[in-house]
Design a protein around this motif. Structure first.
Motif, PDB file in Angstrom:
ATOM      1  N   LEU A  48       0.821  -1.207   0.000  1.00 38.40           N
ATOM      2  CA  LEU A  48       0.000   0.000   0.000  1.00 38.40           C
ATOM      3  C   LEU A  48       0.858   1.262   0.000  1.00 38.40           C
ATOM      4  CD1 LEU A  48      -2.837  -0.955   2.519  1.00 38.40           C
ATOM      5  CD2 LEU A  48      -3.086  -0.568   0.060  1.00 38.40           C
ATOM      6  N   ASP A  49       1.940   1.266   0.775  1.00 39.15           N
ATOM      7  CA  ASP A  49       2.839   2.419   0.798  1.00 39.15           C
ATOM      8  C   ASP A  49       3.427   2.667  -0.592  1.00 39.15           C
ATOM      9  OD1 ASP A  49       2.602   3.229   3.447  1.00 39.15           O
ATOM     10  OD2 ASP A  49       4.195   1.893   4.151  1.00 39.15           O
ATOM     11  N   ALA A  50       3.861   1.601  -1.245  1.00 41.55           N
ATOM     12  CA  ALA A  50       4.459   1.744  -2.572  1.00 41.55           C
ATOM     13  C   ALA A  50       3.422   2.218  -3.588  1.00 41.55           C
ATOM     14  CB  ALA A  50       5.064   0.411  -3.017  1.00 41.55           C
ATOM     15  N   PHE A  51       2.209   1.708  -3.471  1.00 40.66           N
ATOM     16  CA  PHE A  51       1.122   2.131  -4.360  1.00 40.66           C
ATOM     17  C   PHE A  51       0.849   3.625  -4.168  1.00 40.66           C
ATOM     18  CE2 PHE A  51      -3.565   2.439  -5.125  1.00 40.66           C
ATOM     19  CZ  PHE A  51      -3.576   2.093  -6.472  1.00 40.66           C
ATOM     20  N   ARG A  52       0.830   4.059  -2.919  1.00 43.04           N
ATOM     21  CA  ARG A  52       0.585   5.466  -2.624  1.00 43.04           C
ATOM     22  C   ARG A  52       1.708   6.357  -3.176  1.00 43.04           C
ATOM     23  NH1 ARG A  52      -3.695   8.725  -1.669  1.00 43.04           N
ATOM     24  NH2 ARG A  52      -3.092  10.544  -0.486  1.00 43.04           N
ATOM     25  N   GLU A  53       2.940   5.914  -3.034  1.00 42.50           N
ATOM     26  CA  GLU A  53       4.080   6.702  -3.513  1.00 42.50           C
ATOM     27  C   GLU A  53       4.043   6.899  -5.025  1.00 42.50           C
ATOM     28  OE1 GLU A  53       7.495   4.673  -2.107  1.00 42.50           O
ATOM     29  OE2 GLU A  53       7.137   5.176   0.011  1.00 42.50           O
ATOM     30  N   LEU A  54       3.405   5.976  -5.721  1.00 40.83           N
ATOM     31  CA  LEU A  54       3.284   6.062  -7.178  1.00 40.83           C
ATOM     32  C   LEU A  54       2.030   6.819  -7.614  1.00 40.83           C
ATOM     33  CD1 LEU A  54       4.406   2.420  -7.944  1.00 40.83           C
ATOM     34  CD2 LEU A  54       5.612   4.480  -8.681  1.00 40.83           C
ATOM     35  N   GLY A  55       1.304   7.372  -6.654  1.00 41.82           N
ATOM     36  CA  GLY A  55       0.109   8.150  -6.961  1.00 41.82           C
ATOM     37  C   GLY A  55      -1.189   7.430  -6.746  1.00 41.82           C
ATOM     38  N   GLY A  56      -1.158   6.227  -6.188  1.00 43.35           N
ATOM     39  CA  GLY A  56      -2.380   5.469  -5.959  1.00 43.35           C
ATOM     40  C   GLY A  56      -3.228   6.043  -4.853  1.00 43.35           C
ATOM     41  N   GLY A  57      -4.537   5.934  -5.006  1.00 43.13           N
ATOM     42  CA  GLY A  57      -5.454   6.477  -4.016  1.00 43.13           C
ATOM     43  C   GLY A  57      -6.325   5.464  -3.318  1.00 43.13           C
ATOM     44  N   THR A  58      -6.765   4.429  -4.042  1.00 45.25           N
ATOM     45  CA  THR A  58      -7.705   3.457  -3.480  1.00 45.25           C
ATOM     46  C   THR A  58      -7.444   2.079  -4.070  1.00 45.25           C
ATOM     47  OG1 THR A  58      -9.429   5.144  -3.216  1.00 45.25           O
ATOM     48  CG2 THR A  58     -10.146   2.853  -3.203  1.00 45.25           C
ATOM     49  N   VAL A  59      -7.580   1.053  -3.231  1.00 47.89           N
ATOM     50  CA  VAL A  59      -7.473  -0.344  -3.658  1.00 47.89           C
ATOM     51  C   VAL A  59      -8.784  -1.046  -3.330  1.00 47.89           C
ATOM     52  CG1 VAL A  59      -6.354  -2.561  -3.204  1.00 47.89           C
ATOM     53  CG2 VAL A  59      -4.968  -0.482  -3.410  1.00 47.89           C
ATOM     54  N   VAL A  60      -9.324  -1.753  -4.298  1.00 47.58           N
ATOM     55  CA  VAL A  60     -10.542  -2.531  -4.082  1.00 47.58           C
ATOM     56  C   VAL A  60     -10.143  -3.986  -3.878  1.00 47.58           C
ATOM     57  CG1 VAL A  60     -12.810  -3.156  -4.961  1.00 47.58           C
ATOM     58  CG2 VAL A  60     -11.807  -0.941  -5.577  1.00 47.58           C
ATOM     59  N   GLN A  61     -10.315  -4.490  -2.654  1.00 50.13           N
ATOM     60  CA  GLN A  61      -9.959  -5.868  -2.334  1.00 50.13           C
ATOM     61  C   GLN A  61     -11.142  -6.782  -2.629  1.00 50.13           C
ATOM     62  OE1 GLN A  61      -7.410  -7.799   0.789  1.00 50.13           O
ATOM     63  NE2 GLN A  61      -9.320  -7.894   1.906  1.00 50.13           N
ATOM     64  N   TRP A  62     -10.951  -7.685  -3.586  1.00 45.63           N
ATOM     65  CA  TRP A  62     -12.031  -8.593  -3.990  1.00 45.63           C
ATOM     66  C   TRP A  62     -12.058  -9.878  -3.164  1.00 45.63           C
ATOM     67  CZ3 TRP A  62     -13.514  -9.250  -9.810  1.00 45.63           C
ATOM     68  CH2 TRP A  62     -13.803  -8.007 -10.383  1.00 45.63           C
ATOM     69  N   THR A  63     -11.293  -9.990  -2.100  1.00 44.02           N
ATOM     70  CA  THR A  63     -11.302 -11.219  -1.304  1.00 44.02           C
ATOM     71  C   THR A  63     -12.657 -11.388  -0.626  1.00 44.02           C
ATOM     72  OG1 THR A  63      -8.963 -10.813  -0.824  1.00 44.02           O
ATOM     73  CG2 THR A  63     -10.062 -12.547   0.422  1.00 44.02           C
ATOM     74  N   PRO A  64     -13.393 -12.470  -0.929  1.00 44.73           N
ATOM     75  CA  PRO A  64     -14.736 -12.633  -0.375  1.00 44.73           C
ATOM     76  C   PRO A  64     -14.739 -13.393   0.947  1.00 44.73           C
ATOM     77  CG  PRO A  64     -14.366 -14.335  -1.995  1.00 44.73           C
ATOM     78  CD  PRO A  64     -13.077 -13.539  -1.895  1.00 44.73           C
ATOM     79  N   TYR A  65     -15.923 -13.705   1.389  1.00 41.85           N
ATOM     80  CA  TYR A  65     -16.150 -14.423   2.646  1.00 41.85           C
ATOM     81  C   TYR A  65     -15.335 -15.723   2.698  1.00 41.85           C
ATOM     82  CZ  TYR A  65     -18.699 -17.007   6.273  1.00 41.85           C
ATOM     83  OH  TYR A  65     -19.035 -17.729   7.378  1.00 41.85           O
ATOM     84  N   GLY A  66     -14.755 -15.998   3.886  1.00 43.59           N
ATOM     85  CA  GLY A  66     -14.127 -17.293   4.132  1.00 43.59           C
ATOM     86  C   GLY A  66     -12.780 -17.504   3.490  1.00 43.59           C
ATOM     87  N   MET A  67     -12.129 -16.426   3.011  1.00 47.31           N
ATOM     88  CA  MET A  67     -10.846 -16.588   2.333  1.00 47.31           C
ATOM     89  C   MET A  67      -9.753 -15.713   2.956  1.00 47.31           C
ATOM     90  SD  MET A  67     -11.835 -17.125  -1.694  1.00 47.31           S
ATOM     91  CE  MET A  67     -10.131 -17.550  -2.086  1.00 47.31           C
ATOM     92  N   GLY A  68      -9.836 -15.533   4.265  1.00 51.11           N
ATOM     93  CA  GLY A  68      -8.759 -14.855   4.972  1.00 51.11           C
ATOM     94  C   GLY A  68      -8.681 -13.370   4.717  1.00 51.11           C
ATOM     95  N   ARG A  69      -9.818 -12.686   4.765  1.00 44.61           N
ATOM     96  CA  ARG A  69      -9.857 -11.244   4.457  1.00 44.61           C
ATOM     97  C   ARG A  69      -9.146 -10.375   5.477  1.00 44.61           C
ATOM     98  NH1 ARG A  69     -16.304 -10.668   3.836  1.00 44.61           N
ATOM     99  NH2 ARG A  69     -16.167 -12.086   5.615  1.00 44.61           N
ATOM    100  N   ARG A  70      -9.049 -10.827   6.717  1.00 49.00           N
ATOM    101  CA  ARG A  70      -8.448 -10.064   7.826  1.00 49.00           C
ATOM    102  C   ARG A  70      -9.053  -8.661   7.897  1.00 49.00           C
ATOM    103  NH1 ARG A  70      -2.103 -11.711   8.536  1.00 49.00           N
ATOM    104  NH2 ARG A  70      -2.416 -10.335  10.323  1.00 49.00           N
ATOM    105  N   ILE A  71     -10.362  -8.634   7.902  1.00 40.91           N
ATOM    106  CA  ILE A  71     -11.116  -7.382   7.839  1.00 40.91           C
ATOM    107  C   ILE A  71     -10.755  -6.428   8.966  1.00 40.91           C
ATOM    108  CG2 ILE A  71     -13.429  -6.394   8.011  1.00 40.91           C
ATOM    109  CD1 ILE A  71     -12.855  -7.622   5.308  1.00 40.91           C
ATOM    110  N   ALA A  72     -10.547  -6.948  10.166  1.00 41.83           N
ATOM    111  CA  ALA A  72     -10.286  -6.079  11.316  1.00 41.83           C
ATOM    112  C   ALA A  72      -9.033  -5.236  11.135  1.00 41.83           C
ATOM    113  CB  ALA A  72     -10.174  -6.922  12.585  1.00 41.83           C
ATOM    114  N   GLU A  73      -8.097  -5.687  10.295  1.00 38.41           N
ATOM    115  CA  GLU A  73      -6.843  -4.954  10.117  1.00 38.41           C
ATOM    116  C   GLU A  73      -6.904  -3.930   8.987  1.00 38.41           C
ATOM    117  OE1 GLU A  73      -3.252  -7.459  10.524  1.00 38.41           O
ATOM    118  OE2 GLU A  73      -4.667  -9.098  10.821  1.00 38.41           O
TER     119      GLU A  73
END
Length: 294
Positions: A48-73
């Motif tokens: 995420l830091d590297a993405f931001r340094e290159l001008g990135g603003g938002t990442v859409v995580q497509w990881t769905p239910y039951g596949m280790g999303r680690r939502i709390a983090e």
């Protein structure tokens, strides 16, 4: 009605997203990828830091239910890096789950999806911003039909967008026949993923004419022999008048792929040579702001 994109830090105006990686993963776990899990918070922070340094603003995580999303983090990662993150509910292909998990959710999928979109995921308070489902190779099996029926019901109740994993890029028209034909989902709420992996320009054109979003996501996976066709596919769609339906993503699924920064460091300048800077900027900024808005 005022539209908004649902991020892990709350709803934001679409124009606040900036440059968007329209399909990627910070965390993902599957029996189909033994020993190759994305399960390292420090690595996710670095990407995420590297993405931001290159001008990135938002990442859409497509990881769905039951596949280790680690939502709390995800909220802490978003705050620490300044990159917006959109999380997913939904269900992938059956092969990515144990039989016990599928038995536990099969009869309540629509309620599960709606709950994660509106109330929050588990006890985290984080709400999902899209529904992720998956097709099969050149078709839809019973599991795919079941999950898409639930996704359509959840969409009708919430207006959340539906993102579809197309196996090796195939089955796009079957997906649209089911979701938009039989189940009444508005095509503009459907995002078709991995079209770069099956470079059939006629299928791309038909899906665009239907009104769906076309995601060319996964260029960081350099083992795909079709990657070199992506610029021509995008140019053909743009020249046919469908520049406003195109999305780009990195789809990092294993630790040994280049990662989401590759989308901006290598893919973006390559596409600018073919499409021009203005069009690529539109695909990375304006289009995803519309695609992921409720």
């Amino acid at each position: 009605m005022v539209s908004a994109v649902r991020t892990v830090l709350g709803d934001v105006a679409p124009e606040q997203l900036g440059v968007v990686d329209a399909h990627d993963h910070l965390f993902i776990r599957s029996p189909q990828l033994p020993g190759k899990e994305l399960d390292d918070a420090d690595d996710a922070r670095a990407r995420l830091d590297a993405f931001r340094e290159l001008g990135g603003g938002t990442v859409v995580q497509w990881t769905p239910y039951g596949m280790g999303r680690r939502i709390a983090e995800l909220p802490a990662l978003s705050r620490a890096t300044g990159v917006g993150v959109v999380a997913a509910t939904g269900l992938h292909q059956a092969a990515h789950y144990t039989g016990e998990l599928l038995d536990a959710v099969r009869g309540r999928l629509a309620e599960l999806f709606v709950g994660e979109l509106t109330e929050g995921i588990g006890d985290t308070g984080v709400r999902a911003g899209l529904i992720k489902v998956a097709g099969g190779f050149h078709g839809l099996d019973e599991h795919a039909v079941l999950t898409m029926q639930a996704a359509a019901e959840a969409h009708h109740r919430t207006l959340a967008p539906i993102a579809v994993h197309l196996e090796l890029g195939t089955g796009a028209l079957d997906v649209l026949d089911l979701l938009c034909g039989e189940l009444g989902v508005r095509p503009g709420s459907v995002i078709l993923g991995h079209l770069n992996r099956f470079p059939d320009f006629a299928v791309h054109r038909l899906a665009a004419e239907a009104g769906a979003w076309l995601a060319f996501d996964g260029p960081s996976r350099t083992n795909h022999g079709t990657d070199w066709r992506m610029p021509d596919a995008l140019r053909a769609l743009a020249e046919a008048g469908f520049a406003d339906r195109l999305l780009l993503g990195g789809d990092t699924v294993t630790p040994d792929t280049p990662g989401m920064p590759y989308l901006l460091r290598r893919v973006r300048p390559r596409l600018e040579l073919t499409l021009g800077e203005g069009l690529v900027d539109r695909i990375l900024v304006a289009n995803p702001a519309r695609a992921y808005a409720w």
